[in-house]
Write a protein that holds these residues in place. Structure first.
Motif, mmCIF file in Angstrom:
data_model
loop_
_atom_site.group_PDB
_atom_site.id
_atom_site.type_symbol
_atom_site.label_atom_id
_atom_site.label_comp_id
_atom_site.label_asym_id
_atom_site.label_seq_id
_atom_site.Cartn_x
_atom_site.Cartn_y
_atom_site.Cartn_z
ATOM 1 N N UNK A 1 0.825 -1.207 0.000
ATOM 2 C CA UNK A 1 0.000 0.000 0.000
ATOM 3 C C UNK A 1 0.859 1.256 0.000
ATOM 4 N N UNK A 2 1.946 1.248 0.750
ATOM 5 C CA UNK A 2 2.838 2.408 0.779
ATOM 6 C C UNK A 2 3.507 2.614 -0.574
ATOM 7 N N UNK A 3 3.909 1.537 -1.220
ATOM 8 C CA UNK A 3 4.553 1.651 -2.529
ATOM 9 C C UNK A 3 3.572 2.166 -3.582
ATOM 10 N N UNK A 4 2.327 1.714 -3.522
ATOM 11 C CA UNK A 4 1.330 2.195 -4.474
ATOM 12 C C UNK A 4 1.030 3.676 -4.258
ATOM 13 N N UNK A 5 1.015 4.106 -2.989
ATOM 14 C CA UNK A 5 0.794 5.521 -2.713
ATOM 15 C C UNK A 5 1.935 6.362 -3.277
ATOM 16 N N UNK A 6 3.172 5.889 -3.121
ATOM 17 C CA UNK A 6 4.319 6.585 -3.715
ATOM 18 C C UNK A 6 4.166 6.670 -5.229
ATOM 19 N N UNK A 7 3.716 5.580 -5.840
ATOM 20 C CA UNK A 7 3.560 5.548 -7.294
ATOM 21 C C UNK A 7 2.530 6.566 -7.756
ATOM 22 N N UNK A 8 1.438 6.687 -7.005
ATOM 23 C CA UNK A 8 0.400 7.657 -7.373
ATOM 24 C C UNK A 8 0.936 9.083 -7.279
ATOM 25 N N UNK A 9 1.680 9.374 -6.203
ATOM 26 C CA UNK A 9 2.262 10.713 -6.047
ATOM 27 C C UNK A 9 3.264 10.989 -7.165
ATOM 28 N N UNK A 10 4.044 9.951 -7.538
ATOM 29 C CA UNK A 10 5.038 10.143 -8.597
ATOM 30 C C UNK A 10 4.369 10.419 -9.934
ATOM 31 N N UNK A 11 3.246 9.763 -10.201
ATOM 32 C CA UNK A 11 2.502 10.051 -11.427
ATOM 33 C C UNK A 11 2.063 11.512 -11.458
ATOM 34 N N UNK A 12 1.591 12.007 -10.313
ATOM 35 C CA UNK A 12 1.177 13.415 -10.233
ATOM 36 C C UNK A 12 2.377 14.334 -10.423
ATOM 37 N N UNK A 13 3.503 13.997 -9.800
ATOM 38 C CA UNK A 13 4.721 14.804 -9.958
ATOM 39 C C UNK A 13 5.125 14.904 -11.425
#
Length: 401
Positions: free
Chosen positions: A220-232
């Protein structure tokens, strides 16, 4: 009810450390069954109250509203409880398994839609024996994984209307963002099958890309990072639609005194959407940002609005990317487009905005560096990473002593 309360009181004072591991697991199994049976009885009681209009006794119109106000349930929880009660009247096998503690409330909620008005009417028109379907679903629920039950229910409902119109996927999509007082966001949503595939494919591409070594965080933490990175990535590309004539961006308001002060300064900065973050977090974001000077008078009147000043120019960023190639934190190889340009000595403290005073850091490690870790580039061009205690993080085979 009094005996039930007394039994729970006795369980609550039992010393769990006195039990062997096997006994603890047996206790857990028994309690799960008790919870299921208690929830089944709650569902039966709520159904009776729903059918007889008992909520009117407390001035409520419906049982869902009573459950929200008196039971402190969410709207979703209250709705599922009431729907399950109504469905179980048509599903005796499911009701019996639930009452025995064999099925969970979530499994009953998955089965319940087959007893919806439209589904019942379609089954009646096609001479479907609902009892057979009911018993078959109980067998799936007790013998297979939870996901499998949802698939079987979905296939059954589709089979009831094989020639039905293809639903518009945009009608079922929804995303809800709840903003908390400290600026955190809670996200809930639902996507159709195709949109869900796109979403997971995009996140998975980020998760499976080159990530820091030793990343043992949860999925779950890795997926949250991935979502933020997509936004970045989307925000940095500059290709998103404009918001009222300006490009979408993260906006922060911070007093110059808090920006200069090296203290953490909790709640000192305000975001464009109303959240509050610390001055330390704002300084981290200011490493690679556009800065605008706004001078306010003591009465809050705007006195001067300076032009935007880009701390890291596009040309400097290209030079840093060419030199470093990826995040320079020890053990990390995050690509350049995931990274910020970090000032080794912060510009607010006199550090130059130059190639020599810059280094690429991904979001995770940029945060680490602003919370005690340190990176340094030696004269030979090799990067070193130091822990808060001053020891260096070394990557490579263990030294033979």
């Amino acid at each position: 009810m009094g005996e039930l309360q007394s039994a729970l009181d006795a369980l609550a004072v039992e010393d769990l450390f006195a039990l062997a591991p096997g006994a603890v697991l047996e206790r857990t199994t028994a309690l799960l069954q008790v919870v299921n049976r208690a929830t089944a009885e709650l569902t039966r009681t709520v159904r009776h109250a729903d059918a007889t209009g008992a909520a009117e006794h407390d001035g409520k119109k419906t049982m869902p509203s009573w459950l929200r106000g008196h039971g402190h349930l969410t709207a979703g929880e209250a709705g599922r409880l009431v729907r399950s009660g109504r469905a179980l009247e048509h599903l005796p096998a499911t009701a019996a398994a639930f009452a025995e503690g064999t099925l969970t409330a979530s499994q009953v909620a998955v089965i319940a839609p087959i007893a919806g008005d439209a589904e019942l009417a379609a089954a009646d028109e096609q001479d479907v024996d609902l009892g057979v379907i009911d018993r078959a679903l109980v067998a799936v629920a007790t013998g297979e994984a939870h996901d499998r039950l949802a698939q079987v229910v979905h296939h059954y409902r589709e089979a009831l209307d094989p020639d039905g119109t293809e639903p518009d996927p945009t009608e079922g999509r929804q995303v809800q963002v709840a903003r908390h007082a400290d600026g955190r966001r809670s996200i809930r949503g639902e996507l159709d099958a195709v949109s869900g595939e796109k979403f997971e494919a995009a996140l998975e591409s980020m998760v499976q890309a080159n990530r820091p070594q030793g990343d043992d965080r949860t999925r779950a933490q890795q997926l949250a990072d991935a979502l933020v990175q997509l936004c970045d990535n989307a925000l940095a590309s500059g290709g998103l639609p404009k918001l009222r004539t300006v490009k979408p961006q993260v906006v922060l308001n911070l007093d110059i005194d808090d920006l200069i002060d090296p203290a953490t300064g909790p709640g000192a900065a305000r975001t464009g959407f109303g959240g509050q973050i610390s001055a330390a977090r704002a300084r981290w974001l200011a490493c690679d940002a556009s800065i605008s000077r706004i001078v306010m008078g003591p009465d809050g009147v705007l006195l001067d609005l300076g032009r935007d000043h880009r701390v890291v120019t596009p040309g400097l960023r290209k030079a840093v990317e060419l030199r470093d190639g990826h995040c320079v934190f020890a053990g990390c190889g995050a690509p350049t487009y995931w990274c910020d340009v970090h000032h080794l000595i912060h510009w607010i403290f006199g550090g130059e905005t130059s190639l020599e005073n810059s280094g690429l850091l991904c979001e995770r490690h940029h945060t680490k560096v602003h919370h005690g870790f340190r990176i340094e580039r030696d004269p030979g061009g090799r990067w070193h990473t130091y822990r808060p205690d001053g020891t260096e993080i070394l990557i490579g085979p263990p030294l033979l002593v």
